[in-house]
Design a protein around this motif. Structure first.
Motif, short mmCIF file in Angstrom:
data_model
loop_
_atom_site.label_atom_id
_atom_site.label_comp_id
_atom_site.label_asym_id
_atom_site.label_seq_id
_atom_site.Cartn_x
_atom_site.Cartn_y
_atom_site.Cartn_z
N ARG A 38 45.26 19.69 11.83
CA ARG A 38 44.75 18.36 11.56
C ARG A 38 45.90 17.37 11.40
NH1 ARG A 38 43.32 22.16 8.48
NH2 ARG A 38 43.83 21.49 6.40
N ALA A 39 45.72 16.19 11.99
CA ALA A 39 46.73 15.14 11.87
C ALA A 39 46.50 14.39 10.57
CB ALA A 39 46.63 14.18 13.05
N SER A 51 52.03 13.42 10.38
CA SER A 51 52.41 14.83 10.44
C SER A 51 51.15 15.65 10.73
CB SER A 51 53.06 15.28 9.13
OG SER A 51 52.15 15.17 8.06
N GLU A 52 51.32 16.95 10.80
CA GLU A 52 50.20 17.82 11.14
C GLU A 52 50.11 18.97 10.15
OE1 GLU A 52 49.97 20.66 14.71
OE2 GLU A 52 49.02 18.81 15.40
N ILE A 53 48.90 19.24 9.69
CA ILE A 53 48.64 20.40 8.84
C ILE A 53 48.22 21.52 9.78
CG2 ILE A 53 47.19 21.37 7.03
CD1 ILE A 53 46.82 18.51 5.97
N PRO A 54 48.90 22.66 9.73
CA PRO A 54 48.54 23.74 10.65
C PRO A 54 47.16 24.33 10.32
CG PRO A 54 50.21 24.47 9.10
CD PRO A 54 50.01 23.01 8.87
N GLY A 55 46.52 24.85 11.33
CA GLY A 55 45.22 25.50 11.13
C GLY A 55 45.41 26.89 10.54
#
Length: 70
Positions: free
Chosen positions: A26-27, A35-39
């Protein structure tokens, strides 16, 4: 998801919904910085068809037994 919870009583619907929501990266933006949170890796087991969400049970169990679902 509800059928999966009925099939495996150790699961809680609320937890399963959280895992589904967190399955894909998720951005996010914090202080103007993207930034991006990893799945969590559950994405391949989730099949979406319109508003319906299906879960591939063998893939889900493989993901769960790998220790990610704890």
């Amino acid at each position: 998801p509800q059928d999966l919870v009925r099939r495996f009583p150790f699961l809680k619907l609320r937890t399963l919904r959280y895992w589904i929501q967190a399955a894909e990266p998720r951005a996010v933006a914090r202080d103007g910085v993207a930034s991006e949170i990893p799945g969590n890796g559950l994405g391949p087991a989730i099949i979406r068809h319109g508003r319906l969400t299906y879960i591939d049970v063998p893939l889900f169990l493989e993901w769960f037994n790998s220790g990610r679902g704890r």
